[in-house]
Design a protein around this motif. Structure first.
Motif, PDB file in Angstrom:
ATOM      1  N   GLY A  25      48.207  23.019  36.872  1.00  0.00           N
ATOM      2  CA  GLY A  25      48.615  23.033  35.468  1.00  0.00           C
ATOM      3  C   GLY A  25      48.097  24.233  34.705  1.00  0.00           C
ATOM      4  N   LEU A  26      46.873  24.682  35.027  1.00  0.00           N
ATOM      5  CA  LEU A  26      46.278  25.820  34.328  1.00  0.00           C
ATOM      6  C   LEU A  26      46.340  27.103  35.145  1.00  0.00           C
ATOM      7  CD1 LEU A  26      43.205  24.000  32.738  1.00  0.00           C
ATOM      8  CD2 LEU A  26      45.308  24.736  31.599  1.00  0.00           C
ATOM      9  N   ARG A  27      47.077  27.056  36.266  1.00  0.00           N
ATOM     10  CA  ARG A  27      47.254  28.239  37.112  1.00  0.00           C
ATOM     11  C   ARG A  27      45.906  28.858  37.478  1.00  0.00           C
ATOM     12  NH1 ARG A  27      52.630  27.937  38.608  1.00  0.00           N
ATOM     13  NH2 ARG A  27      54.028  27.916  36.809  1.00  0.00           N
ATOM     14  N   PHE A  28      45.017  28.017  37.983  1.00  0.00           N
ATOM     15  CA  PHE A  28      43.666  28.460  38.301  1.00  0.00           C
ATOM     16  C   PHE A  28      43.421  28.275  39.790  1.00  0.00           C
ATOM     17  CE2 PHE A  28      39.015  27.937  38.561  1.00  0.00           C
ATOM     18  CZ  PHE A  28      38.605  29.058  37.867  1.00  0.00           C
ATOM     19  N   GLY A  29      42.711  29.210  40.401  1.00  0.00           N
ATOM     20  CA  GLY A  29      42.415  29.091  41.815  1.00  0.00           C
ATOM     21  C   GLY A  29      41.280  30.012  42.211  1.00  0.00           C
ATOM     22  N   PHE A  30      41.206  30.294  43.497  1.00  0.00           N
ATOM     23  CA  PHE A  30      40.131  31.137  44.030  1.00  0.00           C
ATOM     24  C   PHE A  30      40.670  32.427  44.635  1.00  0.00           C
ATOM     25  CE2 PHE A  30      38.331  26.915  43.844  1.00  0.00           C
ATOM     26  CZ  PHE A  30      37.042  27.140  43.387  1.00  0.00           C
ATOM     27  N   ALA A  31      41.683  32.354  45.483  1.00  0.00           N
ATOM     28  CA  ALA A  31      42.186  33.547  46.168  1.00  0.00           C
ATOM     29  C   ALA A  31      42.742  34.575  45.181  1.00  0.00           C
ATOM     30  CB  ALA A  31      43.261  33.149  47.183  1.00  0.00           C
ATOM     31  N   GLY A  32      43.532  34.119  44.211  1.00  0.00           N
ATOM     32  CA  GLY A  32      44.144  35.033  43.253  1.00  0.00           C
ATOM     33  C   GLY A  32      43.130  35.812  42.434  1.00  0.00           C
ATOM     34  N   PRO A  33      42.129  35.165  41.840  1.00  0.00           N
ATOM     35  CA  PRO A  33      41.116  35.907  41.087  1.00  0.00           C
ATOM     36  C   PRO A  33      40.329  36.906  41.935  1.00  0.00           C
ATOM     37  CG  PRO A  33      41.136  33.634  40.375  1.00  0.00           C
ATOM     38  CD  PRO A  33      42.054  33.717  41.565  1.00  0.00           C
ATOM     39  N   TRP A  34      40.067  36.562  43.200  1.00  0.00           N
ATOM     40  CA  TRP A  34      39.387  37.526  44.061  1.00  0.00           C
ATOM     41  C   TRP A  34      40.271  38.758  44.258  1.00  0.00           C
ATOM     42  CZ3 TRP A  34      36.150  35.192  48.629  1.00  0.00           C
ATOM     43  CH2 TRP A  34      35.279  34.216  48.116  1.00  0.00           C
ATOM     44  N   VAL A  71      47.676  34.294  52.971  1.00  0.00           N
ATOM     45  CA  VAL A  71      48.565  33.238  52.464  1.00  0.00           C
ATOM     46  C   VAL A  71      48.371  33.005  50.967  1.00  0.00           C
ATOM     47  CG1 VAL A  71      48.614  32.099  54.711  1.00  0.00           C
ATOM     48  CG2 VAL A  71      46.954  31.343  53.007  1.00  0.00           C
ATOM     49  N   LEU A  72      47.469  33.789  50.355  1.00  0.00           N
ATOM     50  CA  LEU A  72      47.145  33.651  48.928  1.00  0.00           C
ATOM     51  C   LEU A  72      46.766  32.211  48.578  1.00  0.00           C
ATOM     52  CD1 LEU A  72      49.708  36.004  47.125  1.00  0.00           C
ATOM     53  CD2 LEU A  72      47.316  36.420  47.730  1.00  0.00           C
ATOM     54  N   GLY A  73      45.891  31.659  49.392  1.00  0.00           N
ATOM     55  CA  GLY A  73      45.418  30.303  49.123  1.00  0.00           C
ATOM     56  C   GLY A  73      44.206  29.988  49.970  1.00  0.00           C
ATOM     57  N   CYS A  74      43.164  29.443  49.347  1.00  0.00           N
ATOM     58  CA  CYS A  74      42.005  28.954  50.093  1.00  0.00           C
ATOM     59  C   CYS A  74      42.297  27.521  50.525  1.00  0.00           C
ATOM     60  CB  CYS A  74      40.765  29.042  49.221  1.00  0.00           C
ATOM     61  SG  CYS A  74      40.906  28.092  47.685  1.00  0.00           S
ATOM     62  N   ASN A 112      36.268  27.774  50.031  1.00  0.00           N
ATOM     63  CA  ASN A 112      35.797  28.147  48.688  1.00  0.00           C
ATOM     64  C   ASN A 112      35.247  26.957  47.924  1.00  0.00           C
ATOM     65  OD1 ASN A 112      37.992  30.068  49.549  1.00  0.00           O
ATOM     66  ND2 ASN A 112      37.223  31.152  47.749  1.00  0.00           N
ATOM     67  N   VAL A 113      35.795  25.779  48.199  1.00  0.00           N
ATOM     68  CA  VAL A 113      35.327  24.572  47.519  1.00  0.00           C
ATOM     69  C   VAL A 113      34.061  24.035  48.172  1.00  0.00           C
ATOM     70  CG1 VAL A 113      35.867  22.153  47.052  1.00  0.00           C
ATOM     71  CG2 VAL A 113      37.567  23.919  46.584  1.00  0.00           C
ATOM     72  N   GLY A 114      34.142  23.658  49.436  1.00  0.00           N
ATOM     73  CA  GLY A 114      33.031  22.980  50.098  1.00  0.00           C
ATOM     74  C   GLY A 114      31.806  23.839  50.312  1.00  0.00           C
ATOM     75  N   ALA A 115      32.000  25.159  50.549  1.00  0.00           N
ATOM     76  CA  ALA A 115      30.862  26.038  50.819  1.00  0.00           C
ATOM     77  C   ALA A 115      30.449  26.840  49.589  1.00  0.00           C
ATOM     78  CB  ALA A 115      31.211  26.987  51.971  1.00  0.00           C
ATOM     79  N   PHE A 116      31.386  27.571  49.012  1.00  0.00           N
ATOM     80  CA  PHE A 116      31.071  28.430  47.864  1.00  0.00           C
ATOM     81  C   PHE A 116      30.784  27.611  46.611  1.00  0.00           C
ATOM     82  CE2 PHE A 116      33.261  31.027  44.368  1.00  0.00           C
ATOM     83  CZ  PHE A 116      32.098  31.672  44.006  1.00  0.00           C
TER      84      PHE A 116
END
Length: 375
Positions: free
Chosen positions: A55-64, A126-129, A333-337
């Protein structure tokens, strides 16, 4: 278009959205009623993760990617803010309830470091963690829909071989606990944020409001996950468990794996996915992202990118690599980072350093493998 034509279309959209809300509430209620209240709440938390991320277009791969290519740090700064908010609650909570609540703790070793590097590269392909692949698949992204089943297979294979890899050498589990550990964690996050701000391109240092909102909501959901489940938010284990169940259903034998032969793993493979905490939040993530996508456009499938054949082959290989490497690295990115740093585990910091380095490789490889869509 006439008003008469617009009204039925708008009415249909309202009806679709009402059905989406009712379906979500019904699913949570059914799990709570037939499996248990805790499991229903975890499904609701998973739905929340999916809604916030999509919904908020938020993630990990894209910002990196934005930081590496354009020196835009806003997304990473929001990630660090969310981790800090969780840490403020999680680290003291774990210290106060050592037998009831656990952190995302893992040892730093050769396999963990190498796995994090490979994961960082593969997630840029794949632009996705882990969470990003689930969210993108739920919202109908064709690349993630293809990568997801291979992510699960790779996660299963990595778990199957995990003990062999960890025997190559690893440090003891190192953690930052209590108030001193929290202070060190917050200082470390502040230093990391300062480095990204220092490297930022002019005019890119401000964090957009939607990123700030996403950081706060993700932190709240992550704390809820920790309190309800007694463990931090994770993604990868659930995917490997699904593949393991499929393997057993096809007649496979898991007794040759030290990981899957452990009593806890045997119980989870034999039990329902609706009693596995990570599986529930993973299912919720996919469903929440699907709900947001359907809410927006009333359909699931996104347009198929015009990729060459080698790009689709690379997607399959990247999916396998994402799953396998994340098991060796004790999370994504979730479980480790995210959860690792937020609950005081030093492996989260090592994971980030190696995965961020790997992201440079993935960004370099992506256009060479034909993964930049053509108009």
């Amino acid at each position: 278009m006439t008003v008469a034509a617009v009204a039925p279309a708008e009415g249909g959209r309202i009806g679709t959205r009402a059905l989406l809300l009712l379906a979500a509430l019904a699913a949570v209620a059914a799990v709570a009623l037939f499996v248990g209240a805790r499991f229903g709440m975890l499904l609701a938390v998973g739905l929340g993760f999916g809604v916030v991320l999509e919904g908020l277009r938020f993630g990990f791969a894209g910002p990196w990617r934005a930081m590496i290519l354009r020196r835009e740090p806003a997304g990473i700064l929001a990630q660090l803010l969310a981790i800090a908010l969780v840490a403020v609650v999680a680290i003291p909570l774990i210290a106060a309830h050592p037998g009831e609540i656990g952190g995302a703790q893992a040892p730093i070793g050769w396999a963990m470091l190498g796995g994090a590097f490979v994961f960082g590269a593969a997630m840029q392909l794949v632009l996705g963690c882990g969470s990003g692949t689930l969210v993108n698949a739920g919202s109908g992204n064709p690349v993630s829909l293809l990568a997801l089943p291979f992510f699960a297979i790779g996660s299963f294979a990595g778990a199957y071989h995990l003990i062999w890899w960890t025997n190559l050498g690893a440090l003891p589990i190192l953690t930052l606990g209590g108030l001193p550990g929290l202070a060190v964690t917050l200082v470390g996050l502040a230093v990391l944020a300062a480095i990204f701000l220092w490297r930022a391109a002019p005019g890119t240092r401000a964090i957009p409001g939607r990123y700030l909102l996403a950081a706060v909501l993700l932190a709240a959901l992550a704390v809820a996950n920790l309190v309800i489940a007694g463990q931090p938010w994770g993604v990868v284990y659930g995917l490997g468990l699904w593949a393991a169940k499929g393997f057993v259903a096809l007649g496979g034998d898991l007794s040759g794996s030290a990981f899957f032969a452990a009593p806890g793993s045997v119980a989870r493979v034999q039990g329902s996915i609706l009693t596995d905490y990570t599986s529930l939040t993973d299912i919720g993530l996919i469903a929440g992202a699907f709900g947001v996508a359907a809410w927006r456009r009333g359909a699931l499938a996104a347009p198929l990118p015009r990729y060459p054949a080698r790009a689709w082959v690379a997607t399959v290989i990247a999916g396998l690599a994402l799953g396998y490497s994340s098991r060796l690295a004790f999370g994504c990115n979730v479980g480790a980072f995210f959860s690792g740093i937020a609950t005081g585990s030093l492996h989260g910091w090592a994971w980030f350093a190696m995965a961020f380095a790997g992201a440079f490789v993935g960004i370099w490889l992506r256009p060479r493998l034909g993964l930049e869509a053509r108009a």
